[in-house]
Design a protein around this motif. Structure first.
Motif, mmCIF file in Angstrom:
data_model
loop_
_atom_site.group_PDB
_atom_site.id
_atom_site.type_symbol
_atom_site.label_atom_id
_atom_site.label_comp_id
_atom_site.label_asym_id
_atom_site.label_seq_id
_atom_site.Cartn_x
_atom_site.Cartn_y
_atom_site.Cartn_z
ATOM 1 N N TRP A 99 -1.614 90.404 -6.206
ATOM 2 C CA TRP A 99 -1.501 88.962 -6.407
ATOM 3 C C TRP A 99 -0.507 88.352 -5.420
ATOM 4 C CZ3 TRP A 99 2.886 86.210 -8.165
ATOM 5 C CH2 TRP A 99 2.660 84.865 -8.444
ATOM 6 N N VAL A 100 0.601 89.042 -5.191
ATOM 7 C CA VAL A 100 1.615 88.567 -4.243
ATOM 8 C C VAL A 100 1.029 88.465 -2.842
ATOM 9 C CG1 VAL A 100 3.746 89.209 -3.048
ATOM 10 C CG2 VAL A 100 3.633 89.355 -5.535
ATOM 11 N N TYR A 101 0.356 89.532 -2.390
ATOM 12 C CA TYR A 101 -0.211 89.544 -1.041
ATOM 13 C C TYR A 101 -1.352 88.533 -0.893
ATOM 14 C CZ TYR A 101 2.430 93.810 -0.030
ATOM 15 O OH TYR A 101 3.436 94.725 0.183
ATOM 16 N N ALA A 102 -2.169 88.373 -1.933
ATOM 17 C CA ALA A 102 -3.280 87.426 -1.871
ATOM 18 C C ALA A 102 -2.769 85.992 -1.762
ATOM 19 C CB ALA A 102 -4.167 87.583 -3.110
ATOM 20 N N LEU A 103 -1.759 85.663 -2.550
ATOM 21 C CA LEU A 103 -1.164 84.327 -2.506
ATOM 22 C C LEU A 103 -0.542 84.054 -1.140
ATOM 23 C CD1 LEU A 103 -0.448 81.763 -4.133
ATOM 24 C CD2 LEU A 103 1.681 82.900 -4.813
ATOM 25 N N ALA A 104 0.163 85.039 -0.605
ATOM 26 C CA ALA A 104 0.786 84.882 0.711
ATOM 27 C C ALA A 104 -0.261 84.704 1.804
ATOM 28 C CB ALA A 104 1.665 86.098 1.014
ATOM 29 N N LEU A 105 -1.365 85.439 1.694
ATOM 30 C CA LEU A 105 -2.429 85.340 2.693
ATOM 31 C C LEU A 105 -3.061 83.952 2.692
ATOM 32 C CD1 LEU A 105 -4.225 86.708 4.807
ATOM 33 C CD2 LEU A 105 -5.719 87.462 2.939
ATOM 34 N N VAL A 106 -3.319 83.407 1.512
ATOM 35 C CA VAL A 106 -3.922 82.074 1.400
ATOM 36 C C VAL A 106 -2.995 81.017 1.998
ATOM 37 C CG1 VAL A 106 -4.624 80.271 -0.221
ATOM 38 C CG2 VAL A 106 -5.354 82.628 -0.602
ATOM 39 N N GLU A 107 -1.719 81.060 1.626
ATOM 40 C CA GLU A 107 -0.776 80.049 2.111
ATOM 41 C C GLU A 107 -0.561 80.155 3.614
ATOM 42 O OE1 GLU A 107 2.807 79.276 0.041
ATOM 43 O OE2 GLU A 107 2.014 79.877 -1.904
ATOM 44 N N ALA A 108 -0.416 81.390 4.126
ATOM 45 C CA ALA A 108 -0.203 81.586 5.562
ATOM 46 C C ALA A 108 -1.415 81.100 6.358
ATOM 47 C CB ALA A 108 0.067 83.055 5.860
ATOM 48 N N THR A 109 -2.611 81.338 5.827
ATOM 49 C CA THR A 109 -3.837 80.892 6.494
ATOM 50 C C THR A 109 -3.924 79.371 6.522
ATOM 51 O OG1 THR A 109 -4.994 82.902 5.750
ATOM 52 C CG2 THR A 109 -6.349 81.063 6.497
ATOM 53 N N VAL A 110 -3.586 78.718 5.405
ATOM 54 C CA VAL A 110 -3.622 77.250 5.339
ATOM 55 C C VAL A 110 -2.593 76.656 6.299
ATOM 56 C CG1 VAL A 110 -3.182 75.254 3.865
ATOM 57 C CG2 VAL A 110 -4.489 77.187 2.968
ATOM 58 N N ASP A 111 -1.371 77.195 6.283
ATOM 59 C CA ASP A 111 -0.324 76.686 7.178
ATOM 60 C C ASP A 111 -0.735 76.807 8.641
ATOM 61 O OD1 ASP A 111 1.748 75.596 5.694
ATOM 62 O OD2 ASP A 111 2.609 77.543 5.205
ATOM 63 N N THR A 112 -1.262 77.977 9.008
ATOM 64 C CA THR A 112 -1.671 78.211 10.395
ATOM 65 C C THR A 112 -2.855 77.331 10.762
ATOM 66 O OG1 THR A 112 -0.972 80.522 10.156
ATOM 67 C CG2 THR A 112 -2.292 79.981 12.085
ATOM 68 N N GLY A 113 -3.808 77.178 9.832
ATOM 69 C CA GLY A 113 -4.955 76.311 10.080
ATOM 70 C C GLY A 113 -4.553 74.874 10.322
ATOM 71 N N CYS A 114 -3.557 74.395 9.565
ATOM 72 C CA CYS A 114 -3.062 73.022 9.756
ATOM 73 C C CYS A 114 -2.398 72.846 11.111
ATOM 74 C CB CYS A 114 -2.086 72.657 8.636
ATOM 75 S SG CYS A 114 -2.864 72.374 7.036
ATOM 76 N N LEU A 115 -1.812 73.908 11.653
ATOM 77 C CA LEU A 115 -1.180 73.822 12.971
ATOM 78 C C LEU A 115 -2.202 73.586 14.073
ATOM 79 C CD1 LEU A 115 1.710 76.459 13.282
ATOM 80 C CD2 LEU A 115 1.851 73.976 13.482
ATOM 81 N N PHE A 116 -3.407 74.142 13.897
ATOM 82 C CA PHE A 116 -4.434 74.010 14.936
ATOM 83 C C PHE A 116 -4.954 72.576 15.056
ATOM 84 C CE2 PHE A 116 -4.895 78.673 14.358
ATOM 85 C CZ PHE A 116 -4.806 79.056 15.690
ATOM 86 N N ARG A 117 -4.738 71.736 14.027
ATOM 87 C CA ARG A 117 -5.205 70.348 14.084
ATOM 88 C C ARG A 117 -4.210 69.440 14.807
ATOM 89 N NH1 ARG A 117 -2.481 67.067 10.925
ATOM 90 N NH2 ARG A 117 -4.086 65.457 11.071
ATOM 91 N N VAL A 118 -3.030 69.980 15.139
ATOM 92 C CA VAL A 118 -1.976 69.179 15.779
ATOM 93 C C VAL A 118 -2.169 69.160 17.290
ATOM 94 C CG1 VAL A 118 0.510 69.015 16.195
ATOM 95 C CG2 VAL A 118 -0.333 69.666 13.936
ATOM 96 N N PHE A 119 -2.114 67.967 17.878
ATOM 97 C CA PHE A 119 -2.178 67.828 19.327
ATOM 98 C C PHE A 119 -0.756 67.850 19.887
ATOM 99 C CE2 PHE A 119 -6.089 65.726 17.904
ATOM 100 C CZ PHE A 119 -7.017 66.437 18.653
ATOM 101 N N LEU A 120 -0.565 68.631 20.954
ATOM 102 C CA LEU A 120 0.765 68.811 21.524
ATOM 103 C C LEU A 120 0.891 68.085 22.853
ATOM 104 C CD1 LEU A 120 1.132 72.614 20.753
ATOM 105 C CD2 LEU A 120 1.963 70.700 19.394
ATOM 106 N N CYS A 121 2.089 67.556 23.125
ATOM 107 C CA CYS A 121 2.353 66.855 24.386
ATOM 108 C C CYS A 121 2.599 67.867 25.511
ATOM 109 C CB CYS A 121 3.563 65.952 24.229
ATOM 110 S SG CYS A 121 3.369 64.680 22.970
ATOM 111 N N LYS A 122 2.951 67.351 26.679
ATOM 112 C CA LYS A 122 3.229 68.226 27.811
ATOM 113 C C LYS A 122 4.450 69.096 27.562
ATOM 114 C CE LYS A 122 1.141 65.157 31.238
ATOM 115 N NZ LYS A 122 1.346 64.350 32.465
ATOM 116 N N GLU A 123 5.395 68.600 26.765
ATOM 117 C CA GLU A 123 6.585 69.379 26.421
ATOM 118 C C GLU A 123 6.160 70.606 25.622
ATOM 119 O OE1 GLU A 123 10.163 70.927 26.027
ATOM 120 O OE2 GLU A 123 9.854 69.076 27.161
ATOM 121 N N ASN A 124 6.518 71.796 26.086
ATOM 122 C CA ASN A 124 6.098 73.023 25.402
ATOM 123 C C ASN A 124 7.270 73.952 25.086
ATOM 124 O OD1 ASN A 124 6.675 73.814 28.015
ATOM 125 N ND2 ASN A 124 5.002 75.292 28.126
ATOM 126 N N ALA A 125 8.498 73.391 25.094
ATOM 127 C CA ALA A 125 9.687 74.199 24.815
ATOM 128 C C ALA A 125 10.007 74.167 23.318
ATOM 129 C CB ALA A 125 10.876 73.687 25.620
#
Length: 317
Positions: free
Chosen positions: A147-173
């Motif tokens: 249950w611990v690992y399954a919950l962590a997997l779901v949350e980590a996947t959602v967090d990472t998926g939300c990052l892919f929707r973000v557009f980044l500027c030229k600044e990459n530092a």
């Protein structure tokens, strides 16, 4: 700004803990030492628990899982950090950065709830000693860990998926020593409202929920301990919980300081110092806390050492 004005980021620059060149070498040796201690401590704890038959109990099964999480967490963060201390340009590719964050989130969330499961285990052991083996059966322990690992997997996947929707500027530092979500979001040119809501929800859930479980468990534990007539009995009962309390305090204290501060108050420099505690220091001190303050672990270690010495003598003879 139109979507066409965003740049396609292929790599990030990790600014690290400090931009002062004279501190790079001392920090390299410091964190290399921490990495060695962390690896030896957690790997040693896993091997010791597996080899010692009298440590094959729910308490040490969960401790073995915690050591595995700490071992993996340190390997997600520290090796890249060490390389950056000796590199002229501290870069990490976009896919590698997302992967590092995903694994970091998975193991960090796993640790939150594994500490809560360990508190529940101590609650059952002290409050229901006669029913402990029945309530914390092998099937129950396996279910809790799954249950611990399954919950962590779901949350980590959602967090990472939300990052892919973000557009980044030229600044990459990235103003950090690893790919932390708060540092990455500061580079965004688009709205990060959804990301902030998801982070706030998960942060509250991952800190408040385990904390409530831990506080509730220890409230019942303390009430049960106070009912024990002998001082020696109370001391023995409390000693089984003291290591866990210390680990909980360090981990949740630093994590709460990092993720529950308002954006207007928090600074990335303070955040980097705080994140060092729960990403690097906690994985190192956990095996030390549980080994130095645990008689069963000390006894098991002595038996394993004596057994190995005896086997070597037999082979040599």
């Amino acid at each position: 700004m139109e979507k066409g004005n965003y740049s396609l980021v292929t790599e990030f620059i990790l600014k690290g803990l400090t931009d002062q060149p004279e501190l790079q070498l001392p920090l390299l040796f410091l964190f290399l030492g921490i990495y060695v201690v962390t690896t030896v401590g957690n790997l040693g704890m896993i091997i010791l628990i597996r080899l010692s038959s009298h440590l094959h109990t729910p308490m040490y099964y969960f401790l073995c899982c915690l050591s595995f999480i700490d071992l993996c967490q340190s390997n997600v963060i520290i090796p890249k950090m060490l390389v950056n201390f000796v590199s002229e340009k501290n870069t990490i590719s976009y896919p590698a950065c997302m992967t590092q964050f995903c694994f970091f989130a998975f193991f960090a969330i796993s640790e939150c709830f594994m500490l809560a499961v360990m508190a529940y285990d101590r609650y059952v052991a002290i409050c229901y000693p006669l029913r402990y083996s029945l309530m914390m059966s092998y099937q129950m322990c396996s279910w809790l860990v799954s249950w611990v690992y399954a919950l962590a997997l779901v949350e980590a996947t959602v967090d990472t998926g939300c990052l892919f929707r973000v557009f980044l500027c030229k600044e990459n530092a990235i103003n950090n020593y690893f790919c932390d979500i708060l540092s990455i979001l500061k580079l965004s040119c688009s709205s990060i409202y959804i990301n902030e809501v998801v982070i706030l929800f998960f942060s509250i859930f991952n800190i408040i929920s385990p904390t409530l479980i831990i506080i509730s468990s220890y409230a019942f534990i303390i009430a049960s301990i106070l009912k024990i007539p002998s001082t020696e009995g109370r001391s023995k009962a409390f000693s089984t919980c003291s290591s866990h309390i210390a680990a909980v305090g360090v981990f949740f204290g630093s994590a709460a300081f990092m993720y529950l501060q308002p954006a207007s108050v928090s600074s990335m420099d303070q955040g980097k110092v705080s994140s060092v505690f729960y990403t690097i220091i906690v994985p190192m001190v956990n095996p030390l806390i549980y080994s130095l303050r645990n008689k069963d672990v000390k006894i098991a270690l002595k038996k394993v050492i004596k057994k190995n010495i005896f086997l070597k003598r037999e082979i040599s003879e």
